[in-house]
Scaffold this motif. Structure first.
Motif, short mmCIF file in Angstrom:
data_model
loop_
_atom_site.label_atom_id
_atom_site.label_comp_id
_atom_site.label_asym_id
_atom_site.label_seq_id
_atom_site.Cartn_x
_atom_site.Cartn_y
_atom_site.Cartn_z
N ILE A 193 0.85 -1.19 0.00
CA ILE A 193 0.00 0.00 0.00
C ILE A 193 0.88 1.24 0.00
O ILE A 193 1.88 1.30 0.74
CB ILE A 193 -0.93 0.02 1.23
N VAL A 194 0.53 2.21 -0.83
CA VAL A 194 1.26 3.49 -0.87
C VAL A 194 0.28 4.59 -0.49
O VAL A 194 -0.76 4.75 -1.13
CB VAL A 194 1.85 3.76 -2.27
N LEU A 195 0.63 5.35 0.55
CA LEU A 195 -0.23 6.42 1.05
C LEU A 195 0.22 7.76 0.47
O LEU A 195 1.37 8.18 0.68
CB LEU A 195 -0.18 6.49 2.57
N THR A 196 -0.67 8.42 -0.25
CA THR A 196 -0.33 9.71 -0.86
C THR A 196 -1.49 10.68 -0.66
O THR A 196 -1.92 11.36 -1.59
CB THR A 196 -0.07 9.54 -2.38
N THR A 197 -1.98 10.76 0.57
CA THR A 197 -3.22 11.51 0.81
C THR A 197 -3.02 13.01 0.87
O THR A 197 -3.99 13.74 1.08
CB THR A 197 -3.86 11.03 2.13
N GLY A 198 -1.80 13.50 0.70
CA GLY A 198 -1.58 14.93 0.59
C GLY A 198 -1.69 15.67 1.90
O GLY A 198 -1.30 15.18 2.95
N TYR A 199 -2.29 16.85 1.86
CA TYR A 199 -2.32 17.74 3.01
C TYR A 199 -3.63 18.52 3.04
O TYR A 199 -4.40 18.52 2.07
CB TYR A 199 -1.15 18.73 2.95
N SER A 200 -3.86 19.18 4.16
CA SER A 200 -4.93 20.17 4.25
C SER A 200 -4.29 21.55 4.35
O SER A 200 -3.11 21.66 4.68
CB SER A 200 -5.81 19.91 5.48
N VAL A 201 -5.07 22.56 4.08
CA VAL A 201 -4.57 23.93 4.16
C VAL A 201 -5.05 24.56 5.46
O VAL A 201 -6.21 24.38 5.87
CB VAL A 201 -5.06 24.76 2.95
N PHE A 202 -4.17 25.29 6.12
CA PHE A 202 -4.51 25.93 7.39
C PHE A 202 -5.71 26.86 7.23
O PHE A 202 -5.79 27.63 6.28
CB PHE A 202 -3.30 26.70 7.92
N ASP A 203 -6.64 26.78 8.17
CA ASP A 203 -7.82 27.63 8.17
C ASP A 203 -7.44 28.99 8.76
O ASP A 203 -7.20 29.11 9.96
CB ASP A 203 -8.93 26.97 9.00
N ALA A 204 -7.38 30.00 7.91
CA ALA A 204 -6.90 31.33 8.33
C ALA A 204 -7.81 31.98 9.36
O ALA A 204 -7.41 32.94 10.03
CB ALA A 204 -6.76 32.23 7.11
N ARG A 205 -9.03 31.47 9.51
CA ARG A 205 -9.92 32.03 10.53
C ARG A 205 -9.40 31.77 11.94
O ARG A 205 -9.83 32.44 12.90
CB ARG A 205 -11.32 31.45 10.38
N LYS A 206 -8.49 30.82 12.08
CA LYS A 206 -7.90 30.55 13.40
C LYS A 206 -6.91 31.62 13.82
O LYS A 206 -6.42 31.60 14.95
CB LYS A 206 -7.22 29.17 13.37
N LYS A 207 -6.61 32.55 12.90
CA LYS A 207 -5.78 33.71 13.23
C LYS A 207 -6.64 34.97 13.02
O LYS A 207 -6.49 35.70 12.03
CB LYS A 207 -4.53 33.76 12.35
N PRO A 208 -7.59 35.23 13.93
CA PRO A 208 -8.57 36.31 13.72
C PRO A 208 -7.96 37.70 13.58
O PRO A 208 -8.58 38.60 13.01
CB PRO A 208 -9.47 36.21 14.95
N GLN A 209 -6.74 37.88 14.09
CA GLN A 209 -6.12 39.20 14.00
C GLN A 209 -5.84 39.63 12.57
O GLN A 209 -5.63 40.81 12.28
CB GLN A 209 -4.81 39.25 14.81
N PHE A 210 -5.86 38.66 11.63
CA PHE A 210 -5.61 39.00 10.23
C PHE A 210 -6.90 39.27 9.44
O PHE A 210 -6.84 39.68 8.28
CB PHE A 210 -4.81 37.89 9.55
N GLY A 211 -8.05 39.00 10.03
CA GLY A 211 -9.31 39.44 9.44
C GLY A 211 -9.77 38.67 8.22
O GLY A 211 -10.55 39.20 7.42
N HIS A 212 -9.34 37.42 8.07
CA HIS A 212 -9.81 36.65 6.92
C HIS A 212 -11.32 36.37 7.07
O HIS A 212 -11.79 35.97 8.12
CB HIS A 212 -9.05 35.33 6.80
N LEU A 213 -12.06 36.60 5.98
CA LEU A 213 -13.52 36.52 5.90
C LEU A 213 -14.22 37.64 6.67
O LEU A 213 -15.44 37.76 6.60
CB LEU A 213 -14.04 35.16 6.40
N LEU A 214 -13.42 38.46 7.37
CA LEU A 214 -13.98 39.65 8.02
C LEU A 214 -13.79 40.85 7.10
O LEU A 214 -14.70 41.65 6.89
CB LEU A 214 -13.30 39.89 9.36
N PHE A 215 -12.59 40.96 6.52
CA PHE A 215 -12.30 42.00 5.54
C PHE A 215 -12.21 41.34 4.16
O PHE A 215 -11.41 40.41 3.98
CB PHE A 215 -10.98 42.70 5.85
N PRO A 216 -13.00 41.78 3.18
CA PRO A 216 -13.04 41.08 1.89
C PRO A 216 -11.72 41.04 1.13
O PRO A 216 -11.49 40.13 0.34
CB PRO A 216 -14.11 41.85 1.10
N ASP A 217 -10.85 42.03 1.38
CA ASP A 217 -9.60 42.08 0.64
C ASP A 217 -8.44 41.37 1.34
O ASP A 217 -7.29 41.51 0.95
CB ASP A 217 -9.21 43.53 0.34
N VAL A 218 -8.76 40.63 2.39
CA VAL A 218 -7.78 39.72 3.00
C VAL A 218 -8.09 38.33 2.46
O VAL A 218 -9.13 37.75 2.76
CB VAL A 218 -7.87 39.74 4.54
#
Length: 1007
Positions: A193-218
């Motif tokens: 068996i060869v496992l190549t399941t890749g990765y997930s991308v960090f959810d930027a909402r976990k860093k609220p100080q950067f305003g992702h989904l709060l400010f449209p241009d972030v």
């Protein structure tokens, strides 16, 4: 009692690959090409993984989908590959050689056997929802294809958003849309068996100080990738989501979700610095007035030619790099601009406005990692990535289960592809006894008899999303092509390289009895083979195909001149059609394959490769210049992760000694390499035994590299100044020079990243951290300082860098134009350095100074390169065929590279690349014969005067004057169709199939 004989059980001749990203595709194709059946299981509706979302790769500037699409199509139509999408592994039973894997297939609500992917149902669906493939900035229907080049080329219905209006049922001709569908289970039997399941991308909402989904241009880096992608929701245009206008200033914030213990992600994601640089450059190309800025902590350009790429971004594109981490982002109400506060290195506080902020989000373990690990019985390391052994970076904790790509830890595309090949090699080692027992013979139709039929040309013009179609008026080019001589069919395609177009092309060739095919699209470098195969499967000789590059040579370079680009596209198409009428069917010859291998170099990579080949039953000849094997690995005592390298090397050497398939020649020089792929003959000279000759079919180059002989910083003048390798030896042997030293200072980038050697030596930072930890382990009170430019502890090595700081190892940064100054001060060494944080010079007194000296290529690379007709790059390391697609291949067939002959690398990376080279070699070694190139040179005997100029100029020794014939004769097996002989022939006697005078002149006259 009777003596018991061990029971011999035949292994199952199949492999299960879990995950269909670039790693899964690479591993799957190599296993299938080597003679094994492969089951590919992917939980998404299509194969391709995250790479399908990306725009271009660096430094080649290739379109990501152009790299990915041919592999996806090849996987889909390979007779020895079975694909299961919308599927995931539930449980595994059995053991190595006999795994029984239960796979749960989720409902697609589509009859996969009848769906044609026509898209009629998508057109009538009234429901629109956010599209996850477009990172949420685009929309899709409730019934949809993930993207235009999806494989398999069928739709999927989203039951959570479907309103059951019934329109899709009414419009579907084959009746493929289902009202009800259920989960079902499939049991797959596999040996490995060869496992190549890749990765997930960090959810930027976990860093609220950067305003992702709060400010449209972030936006996140993935959202920006979809913006700049030609097939993305904004059609390749960078837009402010607040106003829809093109931004004038964009700032990238690095390490969002990486190197950050506040969100539990202490590791470095390894790729963010480079993809931010790439996106900044592409953004600048899309909008000339754009001013990109990149905030960073360390620039981790640790790959081959990565530093050059960053320097190009700074110099040629004017991209600004600021060493700082902004703490907060505020949106200004009137302009919607984003205000960023940041602290400069000297401590001053700065406020600056930007139109758009891009968060360079990191890579995290795949969301299903825990569930999958439990199902497969493999261990995860502390961060949730798959745990591997120290000796083999692709071996998991369970025997027979291998891992590659980002599931084993964050990594870039070349490392991912290498690991995929490496995992394939390890899986092949288990399956070798059953090679070819479960494979199917590919059915290739008989070639159409085109005698007596004039040129009937079909022209396919590609939009390539908007890569071409956004600049060139493609319908106008199609209409123009209809007016050209011998053209009987023309059409345009959104993506000519997609699976549905491949099928359509075959149908058109048969229906219209085409005798020539012209495709006007992207680069033949990546796609010619795919289109030739389409012709072949329709019964048309593959060499009756011609390609016009209207993307790389037209739309990309004339993106601001649409009218002129359209006219140029017409010119290129007219030229291709003119040439096509003179194309002739060619018959490539067949070459027998000698199943032995020459390995040039007996370091860690060479030894690993030989043992991997022996596992698969192939003989190898290791030729080593030194009188003992081991290379650079012989000088190591331990790795950063804790592997005892002395014990490891001893075990490898014992295996080499015990193997009957490995022949070792030490103290040997290669005198001559003759022949070609499948049939080489090598002559070596051993200093003690004299000359020896042997034959082989493949060559692996593992010539290694050397530690720089440095004269900077008093090295060679003071006994208190040593290189890191010498320091490691002193630590391991508990030498008094180290134990008595109260302080140790290390200087990084000695002889690297300068004008003479503008590349990173990759392992130096890890080596410094490794030795610093060992010093602190032996004596916690010892004062250890590392003077650095950028600490490049990429990937999971970041944890060791963090540990060093916790143990009070001091890190002081210096700039390239303010290098440290070193002098002898009595019994100590005085190091003077400008500290950018203190904004003043400081002097450090130390008992021992360790220098992290750079790596230089083996000076013998040039000689080996000339013998094998393979190139080196400007630094002297060997040049791969393609930095992303073929990182261990050369352009010369049958020759592969591994280890530090390719570039500086860590020992575990050398092992991975050695396995990768073996896997690539086995695609040749597992066959009894292979096809030679069809486009070869030929000589008109009546014109040839036997001057020998062609023989002198031929880089492949494929043409020579035959005294009996009285003219030059071409060895079509050796010939690579480069055309040097044709261009240099005074008598116009040498010509080239596929590019002969008649064909080339037809193009010129057409222009």
């Amino acid at each position: 009692q009777q003596p018991l004989e061990p029971m011999r059980v035949k292994v199952n001749p199949a492999t299960l690959v879990v995950g269909g990203g670039i790693a899964g595709l690479q591993a799957t194709l190599e296993l299938a090409d080597a003679g094994y059946h492969v089951y590919l299981v992917e939980r998404e509706p299509t194969i391709g993984g995250h790479m399908a979302q990306l725009d271009k790769t660096f430094p080649t500037n290739d379109c990501s989908m152009c790299i990915l699409s041919p592999k996806m199509v090849d996987v889909a139509r390979h007779p020895d590959i079975t694909i299961h999408t919308c599927s995931e592994v539930e449980k595994i039973e059995g053991e190595i050689g006999h795994f029984h894997v239960t796979v749960k297939k989720h409902p697609r609500y589509i009859d996969e056997s009848t769906c044609t992917g026509c898209g009629d149902c998508i057109l009538v669906c009234p429901v629109e929802v956010y599209n996850r493939f477009d990172a949420g900035i685009g929309v899709r229907k409730a019934i949809y294809k993930p993207h235009s080049q999806a494989v398999p080329d069928i739709v999927i219905k989203d039951p959570d958003h479907c309103i059951e209006c019934g329109l899709c049922y009414d419009v579907c001709g084959p009746g493929s849309v289902k009202r009800e569908d259920t989960e079902r289970e499939i049991v797959i039997d596999a040996a490995s068996i060869v496992l190549t399941t890749g990765y997930s991308v960090f959810d930027a909402r976990k860093k609220p100080q950067f305003g992702h989904l709060l400010f449209p241009d972030v936006v996140t880096s993935i959202e920006l990738e979809r913006m700049i992608n030609a097939s993305g929701p904004t059609g390749g245009k960078i837009r402010r989501l607040s106003t829809g206008k093109t931004p004038e200033s964009v700032v990238f914030i690095q390490c969002v979700g990486s190197r950050d213990t506040s969100c539990g992600n202490s590791w470095c994601s390894s790729v963010c610095c480079m993809y931010a640089t790439k996106e900044a450059i592409i953004g600048k190309e899309h909008a000339k007035n754009l001013e990109p800025t990149i905030f960073f902590m360390d620039i981790r350009a640790h790959g081959k030619d990565f530093d050059r790429f960053v320097n190009r971004a700074k110099g040629e594109y004017g991209i600004r790099y600021i060493r700082s981490m902004p703490s907060t982002i505020k949106e200004l109400q009137q302009t919607k601009n984003l205000l960023i506060k940041y602290v400069q290195e000297d401590g001053s506080l700065v406020e600056e406005e930007f139109d758009m902020v891009v968060l360079s989000v990191g890579l995290t373990p795949p969301k299903e990692a825990g569930k999958l690990a439990k199902a497969l019985g493999v261990e995860l390391q502390e961060h949730g990535f798959c745990k591997t052994t120290l000796e083999n970076p692709v071996q998991t904790s369970r025997e027979g289960v291998f891992v590659c790509g980002a599931f084993g830890g964050p990594k870039d595309i070349p490392e991912t592809v290498m690991e995929a090949s490496g995992a394939a090699a390890c899986a092949q080692g288990l399956l070798a006894s059953r090679r070819g027992t479960l494979t199917s013979e590919e059915e290739v139709p008989l070639e159409n008899d085109i005698r007596g039929i004039g040129p009937r040309t079909g022209v396919f013009v590609c939009h390539c999303g908007i890569n071409i179609g956004g600049v060139v008026d493609v319908p106008a080019v199609v209409e123009y092509a209809k007016t050209l001589p011998n053209v009987v069919y023309t059409t345009d395609n959104l993506f000519t390289c997609s699976q549905d177009t491949a099928v359509k092309m075959g149908e058109v060739i048969k229906e219209h009895r085409l005798t020539r095919v012209v495709v006007a699209s992207c680069s033949p470098r990546t796609h010619e083979g795919l289109f030739q195969e389409n012709c072949e499967k329709a019964g048309l000789n593959r060499y009756l195909f011609e390609m016009a590059n209207i993307r790389d040579q037209n739309s990309w370079v004339h993106m601001h001149e649409p009218e002129a680009a359209t006219e140029k596209a017409k010119d290129l198409v007219r030229m291709a059609i003119a040439k096509a009428q003179y194309l002739k069917p060619l018959k490539p010859g067949q070459l027998t394959v000698n199943h032995a291998v020459l390995i040039i170099g007996g370091g860690l990579a060479g030894i690993t490769a030989a043992l991997a080949l022996a596992d698969q039953g192939f003989e190898s000849h290791i030729v080593e210049k030194q009188f003992e094997l081991g290379g650079n690995y012989r000088h190591l005592y331990y790795t950063l992760e804790g592997l005892d390298t002395k014990k490891h090397l001893a075990s490898l050497l014992q295996k080499v000694k015990d193997s009957k398939l490995i022949h070792v020649y030490t103290g040997a020089d290669i005198k001559k390499i003759e022949g070609f792929i499948g049939n080489y003959k090598t002559t070596i000279d051993q200093k003690k035994e004299g000359e020896t000759q042997f034959e082989h079919g493949v060559v692996l180059v593992a010539t290694g590299a050397y530690e720089l002989e440095n004269k900077e910083y008093l090295q060679g003048q003071s006994a208190q100044v040593v290189p890191q390798r010498e320091l490691e030896k002193l630590i391991a042997e508990k030498d008094a020079k180290v134990t008595a030293a109260k302080s140790v200072v290390m200087i990084q980038c000695v002889g690297s990243r300068n004008e003479e050697r503008p590349y990173c030596s990759r392992y130096c930072c890890s080596e410094a951290v490794k030795n610093a930890l060992k010093l602190k382990e032996a004596d916690p009170g010892k004062d250890v300082t590392i003077i650095y430019r950028d600490v490049r502890a990429f990937g999971l090595k970041e944890d060791y860098y963090k540990k060093a700081r916790e143990l009070n190892v001091k890190f002081v940064r210096y700039d390239e134009d303010r290098k440290p100054e070193v002098r002898q001060d009595g019994n100590q060494i005085a190091v003077t350095i400008f500290d950018p944080i203190l904004n003043e010079k400081v002097e450090l007194k130390t008992d021992l100074l360790a220098l992290s000296v750079g790596t230089v290529p083996n000076p013998g690379n040039e000689t080996v390169g000339k013998m094998l007709k393979v190139p080196t790059n400007q630094d002297g390391f060997f040049l791969e065929a393609h930095v992303k697609l073929r990182p261990v291949d050369f352009q010369t067939d049958g020759v592969f590279m591994c280890g530090m002959s390719h570039a500086p690398k860590l020992s575990e990376e050398a092992v991975t690349q050695a396995y990768a080279a073996v896997s690539r070699a086995c695609t040749i070694l597992t066959k009894d014969y292979i096809q030679a190139e069809g486009k070869t040179a030929y000589v008109n005997k009546e014109r040839c005067m036997a001057c020998g100029l062609c023989e002198i100029n031929c880089p492949f020794s494929a043409i020579a004057v035959d005294a009996k014939e009285g003219c030059a004769v071409v060895n079509s097996v050796l010939c690579k169709g480069c055309g040097v002989c044709t261009a240099s022939c005074r008598m116009n006697a040498a010509d080239l199939n596929g590019f002969n005078n008649e064909e080339v002149l037809a193009q010129i006259w057409a222009l």
